[in-house]
Motif scaffolding. Structure first.
Motif, PDB file in Angstrom:
ATOM      1  N   UNK A  94      39.853  37.369  47.570  1.00 23.25           N
ATOM      2  CA  UNK A  94      40.327  38.383  46.315  1.00 23.25           C
ATOM      3  C   UNK A  94      40.395  37.798  45.392  1.00 23.25           C
ATOM      4  N   UNK A  95      42.066  38.280  44.327  1.00 27.74           N
ATOM      5  CA  UNK A  95      41.679  38.185  43.503  1.00 27.74           C
ATOM      6  C   UNK A  95      42.855  36.890  42.828  1.00 27.74           C
ATOM      7  N   UNK A  96      43.159  36.971  41.230  1.00 33.34           N
ATOM      8  CA  UNK A  96      43.744  35.866  41.070  1.00 33.34           C
ATOM      9  C   UNK A  96      44.793  36.527  40.649  1.00 33.34           C
ATOM     10  N   UNK A  97      44.674  37.420  39.065  1.00 39.29           N
ATOM     11  CA  UNK A  97      45.731  37.661  38.114  1.00 39.29           C
ATOM     12  C   UNK A  97      46.880  38.947  39.236  1.00 39.29           C
ATOM     13  N   UNK A  98      45.920  39.513  39.999  1.00 43.25           N
ATOM     14  CA  UNK A  98      46.513  40.941  40.570  1.00 43.25           C
ATOM     15  C   UNK A  98      46.969  42.086  39.070  1.00 43.25           C
ATOM     16  N   UNK A  99      46.276  42.580  38.966  1.00 40.27           N
ATOM     17  CA  UNK A  99      46.062  43.164  37.667  1.00 40.27           C
ATOM     18  C   UNK A  99      44.601  43.779  38.616  1.00 40.27           C
TER      19      UNK A  99
END
Lengths: 405, 178
Positions: free
Chosen positions: A252-257
């Motif tokens: 999974x990512x963190x920022x969502x970009x």
């Protein structure tokens, strides 16, 4: 200066697509621009609408299977598996273990092949051309593996309701193993090409940001959702095939970009590779097609099983028609319905069947991830620069064949 | 929470709206009347222990001649937080083919509802932009209805503008068509 006050600006409406190399198919966007900034973005889809759902309602379940190849044509194997898993659940067919493992290998190979096409075209759109050439070379390898298993490269129709069409041979397994040994190095190669690239970072970091709530509310799935930090993966939430027997992580990512979504997919390369490796090591022997797998005419009706369970069929016997049953289906208009989702490379592919007890689905609904992802474009593009529209189209990973069905 | 428990919860809260609860292969569908669909959906979205934050799918089904009420709009809801699912089906009669929109609850419903309108002609009241989405704007009829033919006999069902486009094309051609 008085001249400056008299100058008026007007919103400029431009039409992007449907014939545009960066829209990944026939997607048309009508953009309203204020200088370089997108004020309004309206996607138009439907140019590739072939009425797959209507066609499916007029075919038996096995005959509707090849239609699913044509949805997402870069990962057709995953579509086939999604369809088969749904129909098996509806008809109550138990798939042999070996077939489950073969399918899992195929699904993960497809995930790798799809992400390769994605990284190639996405990087090409943004301006990093080199990775395109390297990644397409590796996709060829996977297509050759497909060819080895079933003779086809793109529209495979290799999985069947109740298993797979034919068993894989030792040659395939050896080549597949060789692939899993080599492929992590190739992923590193892609990363050295773009991961530290300043232009790549500037074009992807902080672009097309979606928070977790927004992403869920928009119905996004797959790596596009996981980039926003939501660990939703159908393979974990509702395991099918052999996914409950292998170990893997959901990146999974963190920022969502755009950059986070890119990292998620790069990590999925490694996870998929590890899943294939585990499946190859654990691969059981046995039949690859269930004894009660339906023939193409489904004359016996979906709920009918053979009176006496006969010996499992030989490999590739799915194509032989079954003898028609003497008695008609006893159910009246009782409808049974099922929704089964699978994790295809692009997200959650769901099949919703309404069965009226005959061999044809009364309603075949395809919940296509690309369709939902395309609907998120206005939210992602409005307020951003026009150049980032390209990055946003790339990052949601859509194929219009699946979007328009 | 198990799907049957969720169905019971809906039943206890909206007893007059729930018409039927059916279980098949571990999946539960709740058949409701369309009048209170928004209240029910909002209840499902906002109740903390249900928290259906993800509208998986929205589609129509045409039961022409098979059921008393012709259309059904099917909502598949899921909670990513709790990993539970439920299927809600709302009945839509043919003579007043409309239902309230849920776009303000789940943004993803926007295109799904447009597609449902495009394919079945079900009007979603309160939808911000209800247009055809997959078919051309001037298309006649609703393709996924059961009384819509699979194959058209060209002529009666021919796309109206087809001839017009051919005429314009001929006019614009600088060279002669052979």
């Amino acid at each position: 200066m008085s001249v400056k006050r008299d100058l008026k600006t007007k919103l400029l409406t431009i039409n992007m697509g449907p014939q545009h190399p960066a829209t990944h198919g026939v997607l048309r966007l009508v953009l309203e621009l204020d200088g370089e900034t997108v004020v309004n973005c309206k996607p138009y889809v439907g140019y590739l609408h072939r009425g797959t759902e209507k066609l499916g309602e007029n075919r038996t379940y096995p005959m509707a299977l090849p239609l699913t190849d044509r949805l997402d044509y870069v990962s057709s194997m995953a579509n086939n598996i999604g369809f088969c898993v749904a129909v098996e659940r509806l008809l109550g067919i138990e798939v042999p273990e070996r077939a489950k493992y073969i399918r899992t290998i195929m699904a993960e190979l497809t995930r790798i092949a799809n992400h390769i096409v994605w990284i190639a075209t996405h990087a090409l759109d943004i301006g990093a051309m080199t990775v395109f050439l390297y990644s397409m070379r590796d996709r060829e390898w996977i297509l050759e593996l497909y060819e080895m298993a079933c003779g086809a490269r793109l529209t495979v129709t290799y999985p069947r309701i109740g298993g797979v069409r034919a068993d894989v041979d030792q040659e395939f397994l050896d080549h597949c193993y060789k692939f899993t040994e080599e492929f992590p190095k190739r992923v590193e190669q892609y990363e050295t090409l773009i991961d530290q690239n300043r232009i790549w970072l500037q074009r992807t970091k902080g672009i097309g940001v979606l928070t977790a709530e927004e992403a869920i509310n928009l119905g996004l799935t797959g790596p596009t959702l996981r980039g926003s930090g939501v660990p939703y993966d159908v393979r974990k939430f509702a395991p099918y095939d052999a996914y409950d027997k292998v170990e893997f992580e959901v990146p999974v990512g963190k920022v969502g970009d755009v950059y986070d979504r890119y990292r998620c997919r790069m990590e999925e390369f490694r996870q998929s590779n590890s899943i294939i490796r585990q499946c190859l090591e654990k691969m059981p022997s046995g039949y690859v097609l269930a004894a009660d797998a339906p023939g193409y005419d489904m004359a016996a009706g979906p709920r009918k099983k053979p009176a006496q369970p006969s010996a499992p069929k030989a490999e590739g016997a799915a194509d032989t028609p079954q003898p028609p049953a003497n008695q008609p289906a006893e159910q009246g208009p009782a409808f049974e319905e099922i929704y089964v989702a699978t994790e295809v490379p692009k997200g959650e592919l769901g099949f919703y069947f309404v069965s009226d007890g005959t061999g044809k689905p009364y309603r075949m609904r395809i919940r296509a991830p690309s369709f939902v992802h395309a609907s998120a474009l206005p939210k992602m593009c409005e307020g951003s620069l026009v150049a980032d529209v390209i990055a946003n189209i790339g990052t949601i990973d859509i194929v219009l064949g699946e979007c328009d069905r | 929470m198990g799907p049957l428990e969720i169905a019971d919860l809906i039943k206890s809260k909206f007893s007059s709206d729930v018409k039927d609860v059916v279980e098949f292969q571990g999946q539960v569908s709740v058949l409701i009347k369309r009048d209170n669909v928004r209240e029910i959906m909002r209840f499902l979205r906002q109740t903390p222990e249900l928290y259906f934050d993800y509208l998986v799918d929205l589609c129509g089904v045409d039961y022409l001649g098979k059921k008393e009420v012709r259309f059904e709009v099917v909502y598949h809801l899921m909670s990513i937080k709790y990993n539970h699912m439920i299927r809600i089906k709302a009945e839509v009669p043919e003579d007043d083919c409309s239902i309230d929109s849920v776009v303000d609850i789940w943004a993803t419903a926007n295109w799904h509802e447009r597609e449902c309108f495009d394919m079945y002609g079900i009007v979603f009241k309160g939808h911000p932009d209800l247009r055809r989405i997959l078919m051309p704007e001037d298309w006649e009829g609703f393709p996924l209805r059961k009384d819509y033919p699979l194959k058209s006999d060209l002529g009666a069902k021919e796309w109206k503008k087809f001839k017009e486009v051919i005429e314009i094309g001929k006019k614009n051609l600088a060279y002669e068509v052979r």
